[in-house]
Design an enzyme around this catalytic site. Structure first.
Site, mmCIF file in Angstrom:
data_model
loop_
_atom_site.group_PDB
_atom_site.id
_atom_site.type_symbol
_atom_site.label_atom_id
_atom_site.label_comp_id
_atom_site.label_asym_id
_atom_site.label_seq_id
_atom_site.Cartn_x
_atom_site.Cartn_y
_atom_site.Cartn_z
ATOM 1 N N GLY A 140 37.861 35.993 51.067
ATOM 2 C CA GLY A 140 38.538 36.139 52.361
ATOM 3 C C GLY A 140 38.244 34.953 53.262
ATOM 4 O O GLY A 140 38.321 35.053 54.482
ATOM 5 N N SER A 143 40.918 32.925 56.188
ATOM 6 C CA SER A 143 41.386 33.407 57.498
ATOM 7 C C SER A 143 40.267 34.109 58.261
ATOM 8 O O SER A 143 39.278 34.561 57.673
ATOM 9 C CB SER A 143 42.558 34.367 57.247
ATOM 10 O OG SER A 143 42.888 35.086 58.398
ATOM 11 N N GLY A 144 40.426 34.194 59.579
ATOM 12 C CA GLY A 144 39.574 35.009 60.446
ATOM 13 C C GLY A 144 38.073 34.802 60.295
ATOM 14 O O GLY A 144 37.569 33.672 60.296
ATOM 15 N N ASP A 194 43.139 37.902 43.377
ATOM 16 C CA ASP A 194 43.030 39.177 44.094
ATOM 17 C C ASP A 194 41.690 39.795 43.690
ATOM 18 O O ASP A 194 41.494 40.134 42.519
ATOM 19 C CB ASP A 194 44.207 40.086 43.687
ATOM 20 C CG ASP A 194 44.162 41.416 44.413
ATOM 21 O OD1 ASP A 194 43.081 41.795 44.925
ATOM 22 O OD2 ASP A 194 45.215 42.091 44.469
ATOM 23 N N SER A 273 30.952 44.713 56.536
ATOM 24 C CA SER A 273 31.430 46.070 56.813
ATOM 25 C C SER A 273 32.117 46.046 58.177
ATOM 26 O O SER A 273 32.930 45.147 58.433
ATOM 27 C CB SER A 273 30.242 47.038 56.766
ATOM 28 O OG SER A 273 30.621 48.344 57.107
ATOM 29 N N TYR A 287 40.117 53.697 56.613
ATOM 30 C CA TYR A 287 39.352 52.444 56.704
ATOM 31 C C TYR A 287 37.838 52.685 56.701
ATOM 32 O O TYR A 287 37.103 52.055 55.935
ATOM 33 C CB TYR A 287 39.787 51.724 57.987
ATOM 34 C CG TYR A 287 39.090 50.415 58.269
ATOM 35 C CD1 TYR A 287 39.353 49.281 57.504
ATOM 36 C CD2 TYR A 287 38.180 50.310 59.326
ATOM 37 C CE1 TYR A 287 38.710 48.076 57.784
ATOM 38 C CE2 TYR A 287 37.547 49.108 59.618
ATOM 39 C CZ TYR A 287 37.820 48.001 58.834
ATOM 40 O OH TYR A 287 37.193 46.809 59.114
ATOM 41 N N LYS A 291 34.356 51.193 54.388
ATOM 42 C CA LYS A 291 33.293 50.356 54.962
ATOM 43 C C LYS A 291 31.935 51.056 54.885
ATOM 44 O O LYS A 291 30.910 50.408 54.736
ATOM 45 C CB LYS A 291 33.642 50.003 56.420
ATOM 46 C CG LYS A 291 34.855 49.066 56.536
ATOM 47 C CD LYS A 291 34.582 47.714 55.882
ATOM 48 C CE LYS A 291 35.681 46.698 56.103
ATOM 49 N NZ LYS A 291 35.412 45.410 55.424
HETATM 50 N N1 LIG Z 1 38.808 41.492 62.739
HETATM 51 C C1 LIG Z 1 38.133 42.586 63.029
HETATM 52 O O1 LIG Z 1 38.317 43.179 64.087
HETATM 53 C C2 LIG Z 1 37.098 43.066 62.097
HETATM 54 C C3 LIG Z 1 37.132 42.762 60.765
HETATM 55 N N2 LIG Z 1 36.179 43.245 59.920
HETATM 56 C C4 LIG Z 1 36.205 42.923 58.497
HETATM 57 O O2 LIG Z 1 36.035 41.547 58.325
HETATM 58 C C5 LIG Z 1 36.754 41.093 57.205
HETATM 59 C C6 LIG Z 1 37.680 39.965 57.615
HETATM 60 O O3 LIG Z 1 38.530 40.431 58.610
HETATM 61 P P1 LIG Z 1 39.535 39.483 59.360
HETATM 62 O O4 LIG Z 1 38.952 38.144 59.458
HETATM 63 O O5 LIG Z 1 39.974 40.177 60.567
HETATM 64 O O6 LIG Z 1 40.731 39.502 58.325
HETATM 65 P P2 LIG Z 1 41.961 38.518 58.081
HETATM 66 O O7 LIG Z 1 43.124 39.389 57.771
HETATM 67 O O8 LIG Z 1 42.126 37.557 59.171
HETATM 68 O O9 LIG Z 1 41.523 37.773 56.742
HETATM 69 C C7 LIG Z 1 41.387 38.495 55.562
HETATM 70 C C8 LIG Z 1 41.053 37.554 54.453
HETATM 71 O O10 LIG Z 1 40.842 38.300 53.264
HETATM 72 C C9 LIG Z 1 41.732 37.813 52.251
HETATM 73 N N3 LIG Z 1 42.103 38.943 51.404
HETATM 74 C C10 LIG Z 1 42.666 40.099 51.785
HETATM 75 N N4 LIG Z 1 42.878 40.880 50.741
HETATM 76 C C11 LIG Z 1 42.455 40.200 49.653
HETATM 77 C C12 LIG Z 1 42.437 40.457 48.263
HETATM 78 N N5 LIG Z 1 42.888 41.611 47.776
HETATM 79 N N6 LIG Z 1 41.928 39.551 47.435
HETATM 80 C C13 LIG Z 1 41.465 38.374 47.925
HETATM 81 N N7 LIG Z 1 41.479 38.071 49.207
HETATM 82 C C14 LIG Z 1 41.966 38.958 50.074
HETATM 83 C C15 LIG Z 1 42.886 37.208 53.049
HETATM 84 O O11 LIG Z 1 43.597 36.269 52.314
HETATM 85 P P3 LIG Z 1 44.948 36.634 51.462
HETATM 86 O O12 LIG Z 1 45.706 37.602 52.290
HETATM 87 O O13 LIG Z 1 45.620 35.335 51.255
HETATM 88 O O14 LIG Z 1 44.455 37.229 50.203
HETATM 89 C C16 LIG Z 1 42.134 36.564 54.163
HETATM 90 O O15 LIG Z 1 41.565 35.368 53.744
HETATM 91 C C17 LIG Z 1 37.490 42.304 56.675
HETATM 92 O O16 LIG Z 1 36.749 42.874 55.628
HETATM 93 C C18 LIG Z 1 37.519 43.244 57.835
HETATM 94 O O17 LIG Z 1 37.604 44.567 57.439
HETATM 95 C C19 LIG Z 1 35.159 44.018 60.375
HETATM 96 C C20 LIG Z 1 35.094 44.344 61.684
HETATM 97 C C21 LIG Z 1 36.039 43.901 62.654
HETATM 98 C C1 LIG Z 2 24.164 54.104 71.309
HETATM 99 C C2 LIG Z 2 25.460 54.238 70.659
HETATM 100 C C3 LIG Z 2 26.452 53.198 70.973
HETATM 101 C C4 LIG Z 2 27.753 53.581 70.410
HETATM 102 C C5 LIG Z 2 28.777 52.554 70.575
HETATM 103 C C6 LIG Z 2 30.003 52.946 69.851
HETATM 104 C C7 LIG Z 2 31.040 51.910 69.922
HETATM 105 C C8 LIG Z 2 32.123 52.232 68.964
HETATM 106 C C9 LIG Z 2 33.154 51.183 68.927
HETATM 107 C C10 LIG Z 2 33.712 51.057 67.567
HETATM 108 C C11 LIG Z 2 34.610 49.931 67.410
HETATM 109 C C12 LIG Z 2 35.157 49.879 66.021
HETATM 110 C C13 LIG Z 2 35.674 48.547 65.702
HETATM 111 C C14 LIG Z 2 36.250 48.497 64.351
HETATM 112 C C15 LIG Z 2 36.684 47.107 64.058
HETATM 113 C C16 LIG Z 2 37.343 46.969 62.750
HETATM 114 O O1 LIG Z 2 36.708 47.081 61.762
HETATM 115 C C17 LIG Z 2 38.784 46.696 62.707
HETATM 116 N N1 LIG Z 2 39.271 46.069 63.857
HETATM 117 C C18 LIG Z 2 39.115 45.861 61.504
HETATM 118 O O2 LIG Z 2 40.318 45.215 61.627
#
Ligand SMILES: NC(=O)C1=CN([C@@H]2O[C@H](COP(=O)(O)OP(=O)(O)OC[C@H]3O[C@@H](n4cnc5c(N)ncnc54)[C@H](OP(=O)(O)O)[C@@H]3O)[C@@H](O)[C@H]2O)C=CC1
Ligand SMILES: CCCCCCCCCCCCCCCC(=O)[C@@H](N)CO
Length: 433
Positions: A140, A143-144, A194, A273, A287, A291
């Site tokens: 991954g 991106s991101g 993948d 996670s 979801y 995680k």
């Molecule tokens: N952004 C958020 O708010 C939060 C995100 N997370 C976790 O952090 C991680 C990254 O999130 P984020 O940066 O937002 O995600 P993005 O969607 O921005 O990036 C996801 C990345 O994973 C790759 N990917 C997705 N599916 C597959 C697959 N099946 N095989 C290989 N590569 C894959 C994508 O590339 P491609 O599509 O080209 O395969 C891309 O590079 C995730 O696990 C997400 O659950 C956790 C908490 C908060």
């Molecule tokens: C003492 C106790 C404190 C409790 C605080 C609770 C706060 C809860 C907020 C939960 C936010 C969840 C974000 C999920 C993000 C995510 O994984 C997706 N955006 C992925 O795309």
């Protein structure tokens, strides 16, 4: 035999040890005095003096086995009463000190224990991994958060393998990352696969990467996707898909690198996670479990591979401003949005910095922000502890954080209730029209 000693004399004789000795040498006298010889104060029934009246002159007390032997020097009745009470208090008051002495001893033990823990702390913490020259694989990574983790490692001199599906996105990310090189030997390798579909494919791409850039020192499992919605509205296939990408998509790459890591007796495995992997929230029925599963995997694996000097880190980021979040927000229920806002939105480079630092140090837990810190302490359960300070903080703060969490839960419940009422009202209004 008759004695009436002055108070001064009594005090002189009345050391604790002497008293103890005297008590010991006078079995039964305290508990079973002969009824005829009990001295009773005229104002009361069995007064303290009735006990004192049976001790020896050594204790500075009236001594007589028979009532007619008992002589008391002339004293007023008030004097007599206060003197006998102070005598009684004096002789018995050392018991009152006992709880304080015990508290002091316990406090001394706790202080000594904490000092000892701090002294041995460096012995149990893992040695930090040197990123300069290390081979880091980031799934991954196109991106991101994944891309920012790759940049952070690259800035510290690592060689990077990016793993994702879309080749164009991979190449774009490679270009961005290369801008942060600190020497001209560094390489960014891109591999399109993948991670969730077929283990043998994942295994073969990891082999390719190891042939080109050497054994993997750190694996970052960041590939993942999210989907929110009410339980009955989420497509049934979606539950399977999220488990495949978020959970199996972390199992496969880990499985592919672990044997070499064990042989080399070194390495780091990171699982990304989410805060939604620590607490189940409205809209995350598909979801959150994917995680939460990572935590179970991480704990079990860490116990297996710790003797091989391999350390596992689980990161629990809050909402982070990435293309993934933008995509998720398109279909996010209002409740999920309002609840997630509690923790705010972070920038991916900030999150990446924290995650990389924790992985390098070998911390099992990696959290972001004050809410993240509280959630991690609160949900630490039986997870491994990587520093004494962390353990002590968890012990001390858990009760307080549980109290705070109850207020959070109350406010989440009220968000859900208010949204439901609002929906029902607007439905009813629609019907009327
Ligand atoms: N952004 C958020 O708010 C939060 C995100 N997370 C976790 O952090 C991680 C990254 O999130 P984020 O940066 O937002 O995600 P993005 O969607 O921005 O990036 C996801 C990345 O994973 C790759 N990917 C997705 N599916 C597959 C697959 N099946 N095989 C290989 N590569 C894959 C994508 O590339 P491609 O599509 O080209 O395969 C891309 O590079 C995730 O696990 C997400 O659950 C956790 C908490 C908060
Ligand atoms: C003492 C106790 C404190 C409790 C605080 C609770 C706060 C809860 C907020 C939960 C936010 C969840 C974000 C999920 C993000 C995510 O994984 C997706 N955006 C992925 O795309």
């Amino acid at each position: 035999m008759q004695t009436a000693l002055s108070r001064g004399e009594r005090v002189q004789h009345g050391t604790l040890i002497r008293l103890l000795h005297i008590f010991d040498s006078l079995p039964n006298q305290r508990t079973t005095p002969p009824p005829t010889s009990v001295f009773r104060h005229p104002l009361s029934g069995p007064s303290p003096a009735s006990y004192l009246g049976y001790r020896t002159p050594e204790a500075g007390l009236l001594v007589s086995r028979r009532a007619n032997d008992c002589q008391i020097s002339p004293m007023s009745s008030e004097e007599g009463l206060s003197s006998t009470i102070t005598d009684w208090l004096f002789i018995n008051s050392w018991w009152l000190l006992l709880p304080f002495i015990m508290l002091l001893v316990i406090a001394a033990f706790i202080v000594a224990f904490v000092l000892l823990l701090y002294m041995i702390s460096p012995l149990i913490s893992p040695k930090p991994l040197k990123l300069n020259g290390a081979h880091v694989v980031v799934t991954g990574g196109s991106s991101g958060i994944g891309k920012c983790i790759a940049i952070e490692c690259y800035r510290q001199g690592a060689f990077i393998t990016l793993v994702a599906r879309n080749e164009a996105k991979l190449l774009q990310a490679k270009k961005e990352i290369e801008k942060f090189a600190i020497n001209d030997k560094q390489v960014v390798l891109c591999i399109s696969v993948d991670v969730s579909s077929d283990y043998s494919q994942v295994e073969s791409v990891i082999k390719q990467a190891q042939e080109k850039l050497g054994p993997v020192d750190m694996l970052v499992n960041c590939a993942g996707t999210s989907m929110s919605g009410k339980f009955e509205e989420v497509e049934v296939d979606c539950f399977k898909k999220l488990m495949e990408v978020n959970y199996l998509g972390s199992v496969y790459p880990t499985r592919a690198v672990i044997t070499t890591m064990k042989e080399r007796r070194m390495g780091r495995i990171m699982f990304v996670s989410s805060q939604a992997g620590q607490v189940g929230l409205f809209g995350y029925t598909a979801y959150s479990p994917s995680k939460f599963a990572l935590r179970g995997l991480a704990e079990s694996l860490q116990m297996e591979i710790k003797p091989y000097n391999i350390y596992v880190t689980v990161a629990y980021p809050p909402d982070t401003d990435t293309p993934g979040l933008a995509e998720e927000n398109k279909t996010k229920p209002l409740e999920t949005k309002l609840i997630s806002e509690t923790s705010g939105v972070c920038q991916p480079d900030q999150v990446a910095k924290i995650i990389v630092r924790d992985a390098v140090q070998g911390n099992f837990n990696s959290s972001v922000g004050p809410d993240g810190y509280m959630l991690s302490a609160l949900t630490c359960g039986m997870s491994p502890v990587t520093s004494i300070t962390e353990g002590l903080q968890q012990i001390i703060t858990m009760g307080l954080f549980r109290t705070i969490a109850l207020f959070y839960l109350g406010s989440f419940d009220s968000i859900v209730r208010r949204c439901m009422i609002q929906r029902e009202q607007s439905k009813a209004a629609d019907k009327r029209e």
